[in-house]
Structures are given as C-alpha cells and as structure tokens.
Design a protein around this motif. Structure first.
Motif, PDB file in Angstrom:
ATOM      1  N   ASN A 184      48.961  24.079  24.965  1.00 18.65           N
ATOM      2  CA  ASN A 184      47.641  24.634  24.685  1.00 18.65           C
ATOM      3  C   ASN A 184      46.562  24.042  25.589  1.00 18.65           C
ATOM      4  O   ASN A 184      45.780  24.774  26.205  1.00 18.65           O
ATOM      5  CB  ASN A 184      47.308  24.399  23.202  1.00 18.65           C
ATOM      6  N   SER A 239      58.293  18.838  29.540  1.00 19.01           N
ATOM      7  CA  SER A 239      58.930  17.525  29.471  1.00 19.01           C
ATOM      8  C   SER A 239      60.223  17.449  30.287  1.00 19.01           C
ATOM      9  O   SER A 239      60.797  16.367  30.429  1.00 19.01           O
ATOM     10  CB  SER A 239      59.176  17.116  28.019  1.00 19.01           C
ATOM     11  N   ASP A 276      48.104  20.187  16.900  1.00 13.70           N
ATOM     12  CA  ASP A 276      48.262  19.197  17.981  1.00 13.70           C
ATOM     13  C   ASP A 276      49.609  19.532  18.620  1.00 13.70           C
ATOM     14  O   ASP A 276      50.096  20.669  18.469  1.00 13.70           O
ATOM     15  CB  ASP A 276      48.215  17.766  17.417  1.00 13.70           C
ATOM     16  N   ARG A 283      50.673  16.613  14.279  1.00  9.08           N
ATOM     17  CA  ARG A 283      51.604  16.647  15.402  1.00  9.08           C
ATOM     18  C   ARG A 283      53.031  16.722  14.870  1.00  9.08           C
ATOM     19  O   ARG A 283      53.411  15.890  14.045  1.00  9.08           O
ATOM     20  CB  ARG A 283      51.421  15.390  16.256  1.00  9.08           C
ATOM     21  N   LYS A 325      61.168  22.548  18.336  1.00  7.65           N
ATOM     22  CA  LYS A 325      61.947  23.119  19.444  1.00  7.65           C
ATOM     23  C   LYS A 325      63.372  23.434  19.002  1.00  7.65           C
ATOM     24  O   LYS A 325      64.029  22.607  18.376  1.00  7.65           O
ATOM     25  CB  LYS A 325      61.990  22.128  20.594  1.00  7.65           C
ATOM     26  N   THR A 376      39.878  23.023  23.932  1.00  5.18           N
ATOM     27  CA  THR A 376      40.142  21.690  24.479  1.00  5.18           C
ATOM     28  C   THR A 376      40.218  21.745  26.009  1.00  5.18           C
ATOM     29  O   THR A 376      39.609  20.925  26.704  1.00  5.18           O
ATOM     30  CB  THR A 376      41.434  21.097  23.882  1.00  5.18           C
ATOM     31  N   ASN A 403      45.716  12.839  24.709  1.00  8.99           N
ATOM     32  CA  ASN A 403      45.218  11.599  24.132  1.00  8.99           C
ATOM     33  C   ASN A 403      45.940  10.416  24.760  1.00  8.99           C
ATOM     34  O   ASN A 403      47.165  10.358  24.735  1.00  8.99           O
ATOM     35  CB  ASN A 403      45.433  11.603  22.611  1.00  8.99           C
ATOM     36  N   SER A 421      52.100  22.088  29.825  1.00 12.41           N
ATOM     37  CA  SER A 421      51.930  23.534  29.947  1.00 12.41           C
ATOM     38  C   SER A 421      51.780  24.090  28.545  1.00 12.41           C
ATOM     39  O   SER A 421      52.197  25.196  28.231  1.00 12.41           O
ATOM     40  CB  SER A 421      53.139  24.162  30.653  1.00 12.41           C
ATOM     41  N   ARG A 472      61.359  27.408  29.173  1.00 18.12           N
ATOM     42  CA  ARG A 472      61.108  26.196  29.947  1.00 18.12           C
ATOM     43  C   ARG A 472      60.340  26.545  31.222  1.00 18.12           C
ATOM     44  O   ARG A 472      60.434  27.671  31.746  1.00 18.12           O
ATOM     45  CB  ARG A 472      62.432  25.485  30.298  1.00 18.12           C
TER      46      ARG A 472
END
Ligand code: NDP
Length: 448
Positions: A243, A265, A169, A97, A137, A212, A348, A241, A290
C-alpha cells in the motif's frame, strides 16, 4: 549516539532489564530518549512528575488466542495483540499487522512510535498498535475471513469509536478491514467508525488508500524544497510494493520523479524507463502475484532475486517503504556512493540506527518515519471525523487537508529541531514536537 541525560540513561537500562527480549522496542525507545535529552534537561519537571517513566510503559497490553478453522477442517491457533500505548491526547489509534514476524516487541515498538506520530499530525489521537503472527499469504479467502472473524471475537471487547480505533498495516488491507468491521458490527449491533481504512460503501474515506504514500511524498517535497531541490527529473528507488510503496510511486511520479526500482520480500525489479504503475497495481493489488511477474510482462525490466540489492541501484531519492530494519549501514553507504541525496522513511523504522547515523553524517536529507509516514493515520483521523459527522468529503478535499497537514508537520518538526539547537535534524525535531503535546497533556492530568 548516547543519551545526554543521566536519568534517561538509567531509564533506558530499566526498559531493557524489564523486557530483555524486545530489541525492536529498545531501539525505538533509545532513539526517542536520545532526542528528548535536551528537552528534559530544560524541563526537569518531566522527570520529577513521572512523565518519562510513564511514557515508555504501555497503558495496557492485550494478548489473546485466535483459533480458526482452515479449509481442511483443522483447527489452527495464532496469537493476537493490541497494545494501547498512550491515550493522553485522544483514543488509541494505530494499525493491525498480520505477519509471521509479529511479536510483543514489534507491536510495542510500533505503538510507542505511533504515540508521537499521531501527536505530530495535530489531530486528537492517542497511540496504539496490534496484530497477529497469522500470515495471510497463501491462505484462501475463506480462511482469511474466518481468521479475521475470530480475531475480532476477542478484540471487540477492548475497542470502540471513542476508546480505540484500529486500522490496517502490513498484511491488513481493505479485504481484512471489511471482515473485521463486519464482525464488530455483528457482535455489537452498532454501525460506528470503530475501524479506519474501511471500504467506500461503508464509511471509508476517499484518499485513505493513497494517504501514506502521498503524505510521504508531500513531506519529502517540503524537505527537498527547503534545501533548494525537488523530485523533478530525479531517479527514485522505493522498496516494497504494498500500500505505502504503490502510492508513494504514484505521487513521486506526479511530482516529476522517475521511480526505477521496487521490491517485495523475494526480490526487486529495475526498470530504467520508470515503473509502469498501472501494471504494478494490476500485479500487486488485483492479482496479488510476486513482483517478478512485472519483469516477465514489461519489456526491458529486470528482476533480481533478494530484496536488499535494491539499495545498490543508483538514485537521488530513496524511499524505504517495506518493513523495519530493511536498510542497514552497508546499504546506506551504497546509496551515498551512488549519489543519493535524500532518504525518506515510508515504512516504520526501516533504517537501522547505524544507517541513520551514516546518512546524517554524510549530510543527506533524512525524513524519519514518525513524521514522513504520518499521512496514513492523519487521513484515518479524518475518516473518524467524517464518520462522526455522518458525512463524506470529496477526494480533493481530503487530499488538500493531507497536503496541509504534512506541510505543517514538516514545519513543526523543523522548528522544534531548531529551537533545541539541532537545526536540520528532523529525527530530533519530530520526536520533540510529537512528545511535547503528549507530555503536557500527561502533566495536566496529574499522576494516573
Ligand atoms: P503491505 O503489506 O501493503 O506491503 C508491505 C510490502 O513490503 C510488501 O511489498 C512486502 O512484500 C514488503 N515486505 C515485507 N517484509 C519485507 C522484507 N522483510 N523485506 C522486503 N520487503 C518486505 O504493507 P504497507 O504498505 O501497509 O506497510 C509498509 C510499511 O509502512 C510498514 O512498515 C507499515 O508499518 C508502514 N506504514 C503503513 C501505513 C499504511 O497506511 N498502510 C501507515 C504508516 C506506516 P511481500 O508481499 O513479499 O511480503
């Protein structure tokens, strides 16, 4: 909910005392130990032989400096992690991650959860997780490449196709996996299946990208059908929005649901006509913009600032697919008030413990992440198998294996819950079913 076993209570206290500043890790351990109390009460040797104490301590934590040069020629330094949590049933496996919030607590919680999830898939993979506080980002392509290369310059010493096989991730998608794999290949002079989520031209598996999100919907569909329900004609809200969210949206729609809201976010979009997935993919996967742009381009769609408002949108099925602790007690109550009957975790630990309690107490169907989002790692393990065979299966072949895995996973979690007097409680069922295989393997090895 308290842990109904004195020894496990003490163990929980010791976990907190040992690493007091790791709230996410404590949260994950508490949930698992609470579920495992009936198993441990029936099998005291699990305590006597040290299995429970070993289970909550990672086998190894690797923490390293990641220096890289930005486009202005300045040196930036991030921190990298790999937590190799448990290899009782196979090589460590779990994602990387890249997100500014990454710290040791988050990586430990994810690695701990991964151990049970991987076991639940029925495939021979242990649990691990890693990452960095690097934020992709706003970085240029070359900055992301240089960061990934520097990250791998250290990580390559600790991983390998039979040792530890990382994947993506949050913040690590196909682009990052490409840079990481390329660097590993340069350093080792080996072409092996050391990472999963690879591009299709260099060893990736068809259907990994979808796995997933699709797996989440397959699991949810099983849970719904057992309760005499389905996706058919139901409004669905999906947070995130990325994977997982995009492919959950695709499969939920294929199964007859109507996805009416998604978020990033910054905020969420509401589209009463159902999300136009092609447009959403164009904005998020291709242009990396975005989510507000969706409402600018789609007539009739609304954009709302702030992502937690998404849980106020009325729906029958809620699929939180963004990040940990994104759905709290207040949001859970809003969902219930608005007629939601099923919540399935794509991310998760997206629901806080208080939210899970409220959801379960109100009698909603609830699918915990450990089971519901295991499709990604399951197909990652299938990617490893294909790499070992130097052979590729078709999309349909992988997808049908995924469907079988998620169906069996639902049945196993359901049966384990019933066996310990907790019928219908998939949180307990998933924890118990995932745990037993790992615990029995640890017992077989003796104290290590
Ligand atoms: P991505 O990076 O592709 O997408 C994450 C999405 O969540 C983005 O839309 C992001 O928005 C949003 N998000 C991140 N943080 C927040 C926040 N604090 N509030 C609201 N939205 C937020 O990640 P993935 O889709 O891969 O992963 C999502 C979750 O699923 C994670 O919990 C991950 O651990 C889990 N998971 C992923 C698997 C996989 O195969 N990818 C497998 C199993 C679990 P923004 O762009 O604004 O950051």
């Amino acid at each position: 909910m308290s842990i109904q076993n004195e020894y496990l209570n003490g163990l929980m206290e010791r976990v907190i005392q040992r690493d007091p500043s790791e709230p996410e890790f404590h949260q994950a351990v508490r949930e698992v130990l609470t579920s495992l109390a009936p198993v441990v009460n029936a099998r005291p040797e699990l305590i006597e032989e040290g299995v429970m104490d070993c289970l909550v301590e990672p086998e190894r934590i690797i923490k390293f400096r990641v220096p890289w040069e930005d486009d202005q020629g300045r040196v930036q330094v991030n921190r990298g992690y790999r937590v190799q949590f448990n290899s009782a049933i196979g090589p460590y496996k779990g994602g990387l991650r890249f997100h500014p919030s990454v710290n040791e607590s988050i990586i430990k919680f994810l690695g701990f959860e991964q151990t049970f999830k991987n076991s639940l898939t029925g495939l021979p993979i242990g649990g691990g997780k890693g990452g960095s506080d690097f934020d992709p980002k706003g970085k240029s392509e070359s900055e992301v490449m240089r960061f990934c290369q520097s990250f791998m310059n250290e990580l390559f010493k600790y991983i390998g196709p039979d040792t530890d096989v990382p994947a993506g991730d949050i913040g690590v998608g196909a682009r990052e996996i490409g840079y990481l794999f390329g660097q590993y290949k340069r350093l080792r002079n080996e072409f092996t299946g050391v990472l999963t989520g690879k591009g299709l031209t260099y060893g990736g598996s068809l259907a990994r990208k979808e796995a997933t999100g699709y797996g989440l919907c397959y699991f949810t569909d099983n849970m719904l059908r057992a309760a005499g329900r389905s996706f058919e004609g139901v409004d669905v809200v999906i947070s995130g929005s990325g994977n997982v969210a995009l492919y959950a949206c695709e499969k939920a729609t294929q199964l007859g649901g109507k996805v009416v809201a998604m978020c990033d976010s910054n905020g969420y979009v509401y589209d009463k006509d159902g999300i136009d997935l092609a447009l959403m993919k164009q904005i998020k996967e291709v242009e990396r913009l975005r989510i507000r742009v969706y409402a600018e381009r789609k007539p009739g769609a609304e954009y709302h600032e702030g992502c937690s408002g998404i849980w106020q949108v009325p729906c029958g099925i809620a699929l939180p697919c963004a990040t940990q602790n994104e759905l709290n007690e207040g949001s859970a109550k809003a969902l219930i008030r608005n007629g939601c009957f099923a919540v399935a975790e794509g991310a998760n630990m997206p629901c806080t413990p208080e939210a899970v309690e409220v959801i379960q107490a109100a009698g909603l169907l609830f699918a915990p992440a450990k089971a519901a989002n295991a499709g990604g790692v399951a197909v990652s393990a299938l990617e490893m198998s294909q790499n070992s065979m130097r052979f590729s299966w078709t999309f349909e072949e992988v997808d049908s294996r995924l469907l079988t895995i998620m169906t069996e996973l639902y049945q196993n979690a359901s049966a384990a819950a019933a066996q310990y007097g907790l019928a219908g409680n998939l949180v307990a069922g998933a924890n118990i079913a995932g745990f037993l295989k790992v615990a029995d393997s640890m017992l077989a090895y003796g104290l290590v």
